[in-house]
Design a protein around this motif. Sequence first.
Motif, PDB file in Angstrom:
ATOM      1  N   ASN A   1     -73.193  -8.110  39.265  1.00  0.00           N
ATOM      2  CA  ASN A   1     -71.862  -7.598  39.983  1.00  0.00           C
ATOM      3  C   ASN A   1     -71.192  -8.487  41.154  1.00  0.00           C
ATOM      4  O   ASN A   1     -70.308  -7.914  41.720  1.00  0.00           O
ATOM      5  N   ASN A   2     -72.131  -9.348  41.369  1.00  0.00           N
ATOM      6  CA  ASN A   2     -71.662 -10.321  42.582  1.00  0.00           C
ATOM      7  C   ASN A   2     -72.099 -11.667  42.361  1.00  0.00           C
ATOM      8  O   ASN A   2     -72.932 -12.176  42.813  1.00  0.00           O
TER       9      ASN A   2
ATOM     10  N   GLY B   1     -82.413 -29.032  39.878  1.00  0.00           N
ATOM     11  CA  GLY B   1     -82.847 -27.667  39.966  1.00  0.00           C
ATOM     12  C   GLY B   1     -82.328 -26.934  39.030  1.00  0.00           C
ATOM     13  O   GLY B   1     -81.434 -27.085  38.190  1.00  0.00           O
ATOM     14  N   THR B   2     -82.517 -25.525  39.237  1.00  0.00           N
ATOM     15  CA  THR B   2     -82.060 -24.428  38.299  1.00  0.00           C
ATOM     16  C   THR B   2     -81.470 -23.606  39.378  1.00  0.00           C
ATOM     17  O   THR B   2     -81.952 -23.042  40.324  1.00  0.00           O
ATOM     18  N   ALA B   3     -80.205 -22.971  38.915  1.00  0.00           N
ATOM     19  CA  ALA B   3     -79.427 -21.818  39.567  1.00  0.00           C
ATOM     20  C   ALA B   3     -79.437 -20.850  38.538  1.00  0.00           C
ATOM     21  O   ALA B   3     -79.107 -20.983  37.353  1.00  0.00           O
ATOM     22  N   VAL B   4     -79.186 -19.607  39.423  1.00  0.00           N
ATOM     23  CA  VAL B   4     -79.149 -18.385  38.220  1.00  0.00           C
ATOM     24  C   VAL B   4     -78.052 -17.369  39.343  1.00  0.00           C
ATOM     25  O   VAL B   4     -78.112 -17.557  40.546  1.00  0.00           O
ATOM     26  N   VAL B   5     -77.392 -16.673  38.603  1.00  0.00           N
ATOM     27  CA  VAL B   5     -76.376 -15.411  39.291  1.00  0.00           C
ATOM     28  C   VAL B   5     -77.686 -14.445  39.416  1.00  0.00           C
ATOM     29  O   VAL B   5     -78.169 -13.865  38.544  1.00  0.00           O
ATOM     30  N   GLN B   6     -77.964 -14.089  40.677  1.00  0.00           N
ATOM     31  CA  GLN B   6     -78.918 -13.088  40.976  1.00  0.00           C
ATOM     32  C   GLN B   6     -78.330 -11.666  41.063  1.00  0.00           C
ATOM     33  O   GLN B   6     -79.120 -10.839  40.831  1.00  0.00           O
TER      34      GLN B   6
ATOM     35  N   TYR C   1     -78.122 -19.041  47.437  1.00  0.00           N
ATOM     36  CA  TYR C   1     -76.900 -20.004  47.480  1.00  0.00           C
ATOM     37  C   TYR C   1     -75.702 -19.276  47.244  1.00  0.00           C
ATOM     38  O   TYR C   1     -75.387 -18.741  46.094  1.00  0.00           O
ATOM     39  N   TRP C   2     -75.126 -18.838  48.307  1.00  0.00           N
ATOM     40  CA  TRP C   2     -73.985 -18.024  48.280  1.00  0.00           C
ATOM     41  C   TRP C   2     -72.594 -18.770  48.508  1.00  0.00           C
ATOM     42  O   TRP C   2     -72.566 -19.406  49.631  1.00  0.00           O
ATOM     43  N   VAL C   3     -71.707 -18.482  47.583  1.00  0.00           N
ATOM     44  CA  VAL C   3     -70.376 -19.263  47.689  1.00  0.00           C
ATOM     45  C   VAL C   3     -69.537 -18.242  48.701  1.00  0.00           C
ATOM     46  O   VAL C   3     -69.217 -17.358  48.200  1.00  0.00           O
ATOM     47  N   VAL C   4     -69.449 -18.583  49.752  1.00  0.00           N
ATOM     48  CA  VAL C   4     -68.720 -17.756  50.858  1.00  0.00           C
ATOM     49  C   VAL C   4     -66.990 -17.846  50.531  1.00  0.00           C
ATOM     50  O   VAL C   4     -66.619 -16.748  50.615  1.00  0.00           O
ATOM     51  N   SER C   5     -66.792 -19.273  50.202  1.00  0.00           N
ATOM     52  CA  SER C   5     -65.356 -19.465  50.030  1.00  0.00           C
ATOM     53  C   SER C   5     -65.154 -20.383  49.180  1.00  0.00           C
ATOM     54  O   SER C   5     -65.609 -21.510  49.196  1.00  0.00           O
TER      55      SER C   5
ATOM     56  N   PRO D   1     -64.599 -13.485  46.673  1.00  0.00           N
ATOM     57  CA  PRO D   1     -64.439 -12.353  45.699  1.00  0.00           C
ATOM     58  C   PRO D   1     -63.972 -12.771  44.374  1.00  0.00           C
ATOM     59  O   PRO D   1     -63.442 -13.831  44.336  1.00  0.00           O
ATOM     60  N   ASN D   2     -64.391 -12.083  43.203  1.00  0.00           N
ATOM     61  CA  ASN D   2     -63.897 -12.440  41.839  1.00  0.00           C
ATOM     62  C   ASN D   2     -64.372 -13.929  41.424  1.00  0.00           C
ATOM     63  O   ASN D   2     -63.820 -14.731  40.783  1.00  0.00           O
ATOM     64  N   PHE D   3     -65.583 -13.998  42.104  1.00  0.00           N
ATOM     65  CA  PHE D   3     -66.151 -15.685  41.594  1.00  0.00           C
ATOM     66  C   PHE D   3     -66.135 -15.855  40.224  1.00  0.00           C
ATOM     67  O   PHE D   3     -66.553 -15.103  39.145  1.00  0.00           O
TER      68      PHE D   3
END
Length: 180
Positions: free
Chosen positions: A94-95, A86-91, A112-116, A30-32
């Motif tokens: 709102n998350n 590589g390249t990463a993007v916020v998909q 690529y989900w940051v769980v914690s 949350p609130n990444f």
Amino acid sequence: MFPVAWLLLLPLVSTQTYHWGPCPNPSVQPNFDLQKYLGTWYEIAKLPAFFERGKCIQADYSLRGDGTIRVLNSQFYKDKVRTAEGTAVVQEPNNPAKLGVSFSFFSPYSPYWVVSTDYVSGAVVYSCTDVFRIFHVDYAWILGRSRFLPAETVEYARQLLAKEKIDTFMLSVTDQTGCD
């Protein structure tokens, strides 16, 4: 010819984690805060991945001028340091903990989900590719800001993945010894 093709794919199949059904949908941080996440992360443990077979595996994340994230992965494999950029993007704006990453101009972004994460010592990351909701391929990483994390921290991360319905049976520790 068909059976020969399957034999050629066996090495890749054996280095992945497959499960029946669609991908799980774990909660993410949350609130990444992407700015706090940038920098170097060392791979502490992972689910098998055909593209990661070496030791001293690490990833460096930095922001580019266009707002995308530069991802520079490196590992020591067959007596050489091997890198992949590589390249990463916020998909999902709102998350922002749900990123996508691609290592080729021609390939789509993979989850690529940051769980914690606590941003300063450890992070748990999950990725999953769903194949027609029939089966899915899992990837998961336990990362650290240093090459080694306390055993209880790694166990906590493993339990977090399991709580999110991610099978950790094949989770293995990454060799971070003798790295420069």
